[in-house]
Design a protein around this motif. Structure first.
Motif, PDB file in Angstrom:
ATOM      1  N   GLU A 172     -17.539 -25.328 -30.566  1.00  0.00           N
ATOM      2  CA  GLU A 172     -16.819 -24.929 -31.922  1.00  0.00           C
ATOM      3  C   GLU A 172     -16.432 -25.778 -32.292  1.00  0.00           C
ATOM      4  OE1 GLU A 172     -17.966 -20.318 -32.394  1.00  0.00           O
ATOM      5  OE2 GLU A 172     -16.568 -20.993 -31.690  1.00  0.00           O
ATOM      6  N   ASP A 179     -12.709 -26.500 -35.252  1.00  0.00           N
ATOM      7  CA  ASP A 179     -13.090 -25.477 -36.193  1.00  0.00           C
ATOM      8  C   ASP A 179     -12.975 -26.646 -37.513  1.00  0.00           C
ATOM      9  OD1 ASP A 179     -10.675 -27.211 -36.268  1.00  0.00           O
ATOM     10  OD2 ASP A 179      -9.315 -25.965 -35.927  1.00  0.00           O
ATOM     11  N   LEU A 229     -23.088 -28.826 -33.313  1.00  0.00           N
ATOM     12  CA  LEU A 229     -22.183 -27.548 -34.191  1.00  0.00           C
ATOM     13  C   LEU A 229     -22.895 -26.756 -35.293  1.00  0.00           C
ATOM     14  CD1 LEU A 229     -18.683 -29.876 -34.918  1.00  0.00           C
ATOM     15  CD2 LEU A 229     -18.996 -28.074 -33.099  1.00  0.00           C
ATOM     16  N   THR A 269     -24.008 -22.753 -34.011  1.00  0.00           N
ATOM     17  CA  THR A 269     -22.339 -21.703 -34.570  1.00  0.00           C
ATOM     18  C   THR A 269     -21.650 -21.328 -35.517  1.00  0.00           C
ATOM     19  OG1 THR A 269     -20.583 -23.249 -33.334  1.00  0.00           O
ATOM     20  CG2 THR A 269     -21.658 -22.137 -32.222  1.00  0.00           C
ATOM     21  N   ASP A 295     -19.634 -22.535 -43.768  1.00  0.00           N
ATOM     22  CA  ASP A 295     -19.219 -23.804 -43.051  1.00  0.00           C
ATOM     23  C   ASP A 295     -18.874 -24.677 -43.847  1.00  0.00           C
ATOM     24  OD1 ASP A 295     -19.115 -25.669 -40.652  1.00  0.00           O
ATOM     25  OD2 ASP A 295     -18.617 -23.851 -39.802  1.00  0.00           O
TER      26      ASP A 295
END
Length: 578
Positions: A324, A326, A357, A360, A365
């Motif tokens: 992960e 951010d 990525l 998840t 997102d």
């Protein structure tokens, strides 16, 4: 004039006379003095006011005015505006190009790319100050002591004259005028002239000056001439150069200088001469993901460091259970890719990280926004000959499309839909990708996006182009047509032809949208059984309307004597119209 001593006359044109002079008030420093004749005192004073902004220009690739003043000469009863400018002993780009033409020598691509970056940077600086150059051509690009190009001899509107009749403009100026030029210069016309210069730089071994000027005039009338030239240029130069030429010599919707600078990373950013502590240049391995992302932020302009950091993140994605990063980290990965666009390995590593990525990622997102996805088609277009990069990009796009978050976000975002359609168009360069896209119901998705965002000209143009790219594979054409006409028995898709025609009705005054739709229809009409069915959708009426609006000239079809209409470089056959 009392402050200047004339050394010699360097040239004379329809509007001006140019002298090499010594500046008596500045230690006899050599400079250029240009005397521009004005119609009357009013014009001279207006030109004087317009020139004030040019005296404030201060950039390493721009040469503004050192001084200017208005004077009256009694002997010829004329008013003149006099402009003092820097003198460049090494001459100008026009002289360099002429030398290469004489010897039929090819100019090195890296040299061209360096100069491209300098010219673009100069145009960005001027345009963002609201200044249009109005006379971008090789003779106004000077070579300084370091061998860099400096854009100079800016013109003002008052003394450029009537561009339609060219009563005040020299032939050199009109050769570089954009095709849309009517009564004023624009920033877009500066970009067109830049494209003409790039064409000259890449054809020194192919054409004389007279021949390339003829080609430029022909390109204004028929874009197909440009494609013929590209076939010859492609023997010596990369697809990057070809793509830049195609964009800058577009007849409409040319990119701005800023957009060219953002997309074409030809000139590396100037790096400050500082010593970076060793502990800051070493990749922080074994400390987790966050320190690597921070390292990436610190080294974003250093491609070797960026490559190492991204490739290490790819390794971490394989090793850790949950990978992960951010939102700010994802934006940093995109920025690193954008800043190092010409490095293929950086783009591949970036694609692989973003793909990892997705697993998840949540519905909202940042991965599913144009902010991130927009880098995909840009990178793929820059490296269209790299099979590995094209495969990585295709894998990322398919992974994005398969996620629930993407599926929920795409329909409500026209910018994202347009970006994905352009990406699909880029993917179609590789034949295997066309087969994969067809199997993954890409046609239905594109038609669905078009239906949802019918009012968006960007989506209409991009969707039509994407559908066209998928029709270029003969194995998939039948399936594509069944989807477009709503004949697939499994259902769950969108009938594409009626949607395309409705998009035409909404955007029939937009040349780029119409061009994409005409291209698609022309490709479909190559197949006899499909051509018969197209008449059921009254496509003939629409093409007739296009003929009337964009009619330019007709030529005879050599195969069956039909008449063709030339539109935007396409030949629309009367067989379909009638």
């Amino acid at each position: 004039m009392e402050n200047y001593k004339i050394v010699k006359q360097l040239g004379q044109g329809a509007q001006s006379t140019i002298f090499l002079v010594e500046d008596l008030k500045n230690e006899n420093k050599t400079c250029i003095l240009k005397k521009v004749e004005c119609f009357d005192e009013s014009e001279a004073n207006k030109a004087f006011r317009e020139s004030l902004a040019l005296q404030e220009l201060n950039h390493p690739y721009v040469s503004g005015y050192k001084e200017f003043f208005v004077m009256w000469e009694k002997k010829d009863s004329s008013m003149y505006m006099c402009i003092a400018m820097d003198y460049f002993p090494k001459g100008h780009l026009g002289q360099y190009i002429d030398e290469k033409r004489q010897s039929k020598e090819i100019i090195d691509e890296e040299k061209i790319k360096t100069w491209i970056g300098q010219i673009i940077e100069a145009l960005v600086y001027a345009h963002e100050k609201g200044i249009i150059h109005r006379d971008v051509r090789p003779n106004n690009m000077y070579v300084n002591e370091d061998g860099n190009l400096v854009l100079g001899d800016f013109s003002v509107a008052s003394v450029m004259g009537d561009t339609r009749t060219c009563t005040r403009s020299t032939l050199d100026i009109t050769n570089y005028m954009a095709p849309e030029m009517t009564d004023k210069f624009t920033m877009a016309s500066d970009v067109w002239a830049f494209g003409c210069i790039l064409l000259e730089l890449t054809t020194t071994s192919l054409y004389t000056q007279e021949e390339i000027m003829d080609k430029i005039r022909d390109i204004k009338e028929d874009s197909f001439v440009m494609e013929q030239i590209f076939e010859e240029i492609s023997r010596f130069y990369s697809s990057d150069i070809i793509s830049l030429l195609r964009n800058t010599l577009k007849r409409n919707k040319r990119p701005t200088a800023r957009e060219l600078q953002d997309k074409n990373n030809y000139k590396r950013k100037r790096r400050e001469s500082i010593i970076i502590p060793k502990d800051q240049t070493e990749l922080p391995k074994g400390q987790g993901i966050r320190p690597v992302v921070q390292y990436l932020a610190n080294m974003v302009d250093y491609e070797d460091n960026v490559r190492s950091a991204l490739e290490y993140l790819v390794e971490l994605a394989k090793e850790v259970e949950v990978f992960e990063i951010d939102a700010s980290g994802k934006r940093m990965i995109k920025a690193a890719m954008r800043n190092n666009l010409l490095d293929k390995d950086i783009q591949i590593a970036g694609f692989n990280i973003l793909n990892s990525l997705i697993i998840t990622a949540q519905t909202d997102d940042v991965l599913f926004t144009p902010e991130i996805i927009s880098i995909v088609p840009v990178a793929m277009e820059h490296h269209e000959t790299s099979a590995e990069l094209q495969q990585s990009g295709a894998a990322l796009l398919m992974a994005l499309a398969s996620q629930e978050g993407a599926a929920e976000t795409h329909p409500n975002n026209p910018e994202l839909c347009s970006t994905c359609c352009h990406a699909l168009w880029s993917l179609a360069v590789v034949e295997d990708n066309v087969k994969i896209a067809t199997e993954q119901k890409a046609i239905s998705h594109v038609c669905g996006a078009l239906k949802t965002h019918m009012n968006s000209p960007d989506v209409a143009e991009a969707a039509s182009a994407a559908l066209l790219s998928l029709t270029l594979n003969e194995e998939s054409i039948k399936l594509i047509y069944r989807v477009l006409t709503n004949e697939v028995s499994t259902g769950g898709h969108v009938a594409g032809v009626p949607i395309i025609l409705k998009a035409y009705d909404l955007h029939k005054d937009n040349a780029e949208v119409v061009e994409s739709i005409v291209s698609l229809v022309m490709e479909l009409s190559e197949y006899d059984d499909i051509c018969e069915d197209l008449s059921d959708y009254k496509i003939g009426f629409n093409l007739w309307e296009i003929q009337q609006k964009f009619y330019k000239n007709k030529v005879r079809c050599m195969s069956n004597g039909c008449s063709f209409v030339c539109f935007m470089g396409l030949l629309v056959c009367d067989c379909i119209i009638s």
